[in-house]
Design an enzyme around this catalytic site. Sequence first.
Site, PDB file in Angstrom:
ATOM      1  N   GLY A   1       0.810  -1.214   0.000  1.00  0.00           N
ATOM      2  CA  GLY A   1       0.000   0.000   0.000  1.00  0.00           C
ATOM      3  C   GLY A   1       0.838   1.256   0.000  1.00  0.00           C
ATOM      4  O   GLY A   1       0.618   2.174  -0.806  1.00  0.00           O
ATOM      5  N   ALA A   2       1.820   1.318   0.901  1.00  0.00           N
ATOM      6  CA  ALA A   2       2.650   2.519   1.020  1.00  0.00           C
ATOM      7  C   ALA A   2       3.849   2.194   1.894  1.00  0.00           C
ATOM      8  O   ALA A   2       3.889   1.153   2.564  1.00  0.00           O
ATOM      9  CB  ALA A   2       1.850   3.672   1.616  1.00  0.00           C
ATOM     10  N   MET A   3       4.829   3.104   1.907  1.00  0.00           N
ATOM     11  CA  MET A   3       6.043   2.918   2.703  1.00  0.00           C
ATOM     12  C   MET A   3       6.485   4.258   3.261  1.00  0.00           C
ATOM     13  O   MET A   3       6.578   5.250   2.539  1.00  0.00           O
ATOM     14  CB  MET A   3       7.145   2.300   1.837  1.00  0.00           C
TER      15      MET A   3
ATOM     16  N   ASN B   1       9.163   5.846   4.227  1.00  0.00           N
ATOM     17  CA  ASN B   1      10.518   6.389   4.151  1.00  0.00           C
ATOM     18  C   ASN B   1      10.542   7.832   4.670  1.00  0.00           C
ATOM     19  O   ASN B   1       9.746   8.657   4.244  1.00  0.00           O
ATOM     20  CB  ASN B   1      11.009   6.386   2.702  1.00  0.00           C
TER      21      ASN B   1
ATOM     22  N   GLU C   1       1.013   6.221   7.336  1.00  0.00           N
ATOM     23  CA  GLU C   1       2.416   6.441   6.962  1.00  0.00           C
ATOM     24  C   GLU C   1       3.022   7.643   7.680  1.00  0.00           C
ATOM     25  O   GLU C   1       4.191   7.621   8.081  1.00  0.00           O
ATOM     26  CB  GLU C   1       2.539   6.624   5.444  1.00  0.00           C
TER      27      GLU C   1
END
Length: 924
Positions: A299-301, A303, A336
């Site tokens: 889905g997302a990260m 960082n 996130e």
Amino acid sequence: MKWLVLVVITLGLGLATPISSYNHYRLPTALRPIKYDLHVLTQLENADAFRFAGSVDIKIQVLENTNNITLHSKELTIDETASTLRQIGGEDLKDNCVSSTEVNPEHDFYILRTCRELLAGQVYKLSLQFSSTLSDRLEGYYRSSYVDPAANETRWISITHFEPASARLAFPCFDEPGYKAPFSITLRYHKKFSGLSNMPVKRTGKDDFLPDYIWTEFQESLPMSTYLVAYSVNDFSHKPSTLPNGTLFRTWARPNAIDQCGYAAEFGPKVLNYYEELFGIKFPLRKVDQIAVPDFNIGAMENWGLVTYRETALLYSSEFSSLKDKQELANVVAHELAHQWFGNLVTMKWWTDLWLKEGVATYLATLCVEHIHPEWRSMELESLANLLAIFREDSLESSHPISRPVGKVSQISESFDAISYEKGSSVLRMMHLFLGEEAFRNGLKSYLNRYAYQNAEQDNLWESLTLAAHKTGSLPMDYDIKTIMDWWTLQTGYPVINVTRDYTSRTANLSQERYLLNSDVSRAHKGCWWVPLSYTSQEEKDFNNTVPKEWMECTETGESVPKTIEDLPGPDQWVIFNNQLSAPYKVNYDAQNWKLLIETLNSEDYQSIHVINRAQLIEDVLFFAWTGEQDYEIALQVISYLKREQELLPWKSAFDNLKLVNRIVRQTSSFEFFKSFLKKIITPVYEHLNGINDTFSAIPQQDQVLLKTMVVNWACQYQVGDCVPQALAYYRNWRAEANPDEKNPVPINVRSTVYCTSIKHGSDSDWEFLWTRYKKSNVAAEKRTILTALGCSREVWLLQRYLELIFDAKEGIRKGDSKWAFQAVAKTEVGFLLAKKYFMDNIGPISDYYNQLIKSISRLLEPIQKQIYTRKDYDEFKQFLAGSQEFLEGSEEAIQQTLEIILTNVQWQERNYDQLTRAIKHLL
């Protein structure tokens, strides 16, 4: 400044490199990186030669005397003639060098033997040069693409995805979360692109070696783990946002999707502001970029400073995206950005405590979205959805604790599941409710302040919360969080509390045991949990009080301390435990209490029971019926009240449970009775919501929009009222449009149902029309909706064709989206057997297609495991999995769960099928 040119002759880590005898899964502790200088050259211009190359200088502090440097490197060609090692700190500076190298392929170790012993207190600079292919495998440093519609050309970008252990695919490093260090990153790329990384740009210049190339140097980062490092070379556009504190906030997407960035660009800064106020800690970076990546496997990260998303998780179009799409986007962004504190600022020491970031971020996101969008009433829905997810997965013998030992990379990947996320969130919610707002918030603040820029483990959070709770008085001084919560995080499963009332003495005896779906598992070890007991009665109806009135406790040896509740009402009044499902446990009552609850539910007074507890009763009784703790006559009497229900949460609970029964029963002769029963309970709410008609704008409450979306989906499946003919009419009107890609008369929030119903009942040309719309759509959410609907066909040849093109890269379905298409086929009555056969016949090519993306293959198992229900088919599939180990490496846990779920289906069919049929016939 010295740069590495791609034409350098390298010495690969091939067969000639010795294999190391060091075989522990963790890096040795003798060394610690204290600074990385990373230079990366990316070549995207030639589609036949996607490459990257670079150099890394790692400053290393020696903590213990050692003769080697062990770090991680995977599938990198390292030019060992250019490797250097220099002492730059400590006493008696002497030259040093690398005498030899070894590898350990199992753990991705690259081991450099040193000419001189490295002594504690010394500081060294290790310089390595490396290169590799810029692959399309969706991990490490990889390439993605999109089509520029104006030029009808493919445009290429590069992007990183390093979590949990893929930084080693991009550069040699100490690839464990405990090794935090600052990074100075410089990117080289063709001048037609832009470069992004975690930090703001420091300076740029022309490349000295390659014509038309430039370089961009970014500011030195704060100390961070390797899995949070990120960089990208792209030609994207961005939408800027303004923050009161001066932080630069930008939302990036391919140029032809920049008009879909508006909501994320508006919502993201609000999220950052919320967390800054919640934690009392300013966001520590000067900029945040969030970027929508066309090819992305998750889905997302999070960082730090460069958050990456799949397009469905960041892009929103008011003309094509539903309310559900918008809410999912908000949840992902809030999740996130919560990581910027929980995960990035404070990072777990090792993947054992993955939940310290994922579970916490999942819960904080529900609080955040509720704060920014109170009109959605989403917190109750998210909390319930999290509990429904874990009640099923964590009732498996093959589940695992929230905090679990991790001994290899595949185990890390498998830990990114409902236990770390949803169960982690649920136990945090439980603490929030029994500690109260002040103690909970102060405990989180204390934890973040104490361990900022460091690593922490579970006990550190417990200590911070205990101190805060004792200070506010919300926890007795003889209680501590560790004593309570270790039972929830260090053992697998959750309890069912059995409540047996004595109506004469007005007391209740409570016992607990681990709740298990698999009836073949021995119940000898029942398990024990410290359980906060909130409860209320028919007279009191104090559902808003979630503070525990009592506790179920455990002895030091793990035995449950007997519990008796006194001063309960008389035999004409029910009691309900676990107000608002404030803790993750189930409750089973004696027959009389169930009888009293059924009477209230099936009366005009059903709303006197809190809506979350109505959902709880449905969830619990259908579970107990599945495993035989209750019979289906009782369960169906409970859910029969749904004819009156007009709230989202109870229907969510009912549908989530009934679809599991449906997937088995629809393959049997009793489906007509099951179908009649469902039509009977769905019809009133369908009519109350004005059916499938486009009345969404007139619905005052947003959760009612979600209810209508959900009810319409089931109504069309079961041919309730005018659902099917109206859906077909909407689709015909769309097909009649002169420009169907620009004008779509189908109401946005029921498009998934209309598309699926029309493909199910439609012609070959209806399928082709929708496939054409998929190929022409520019909105990821709409493309996902279409992918799912295309699997609804009942034409065998169409489904077979669809299965084949799903895994053909030339057909336009992205690798990260392929699982949705396969699941869509496998979930249908006709498609299930085709998909199962296709999976079994093509496991080798499918494994090659995903190229070590472990999670993707396990996702394909999910719809299959829910529909196999005979012992013969169970044995056949078990034998198939046993013979396919080479293609399923790293999916051991998923295979165990698949087999156990199928076994519980078999047990249900043998134990409950006839009983359910009789119970339904009795009610009809």
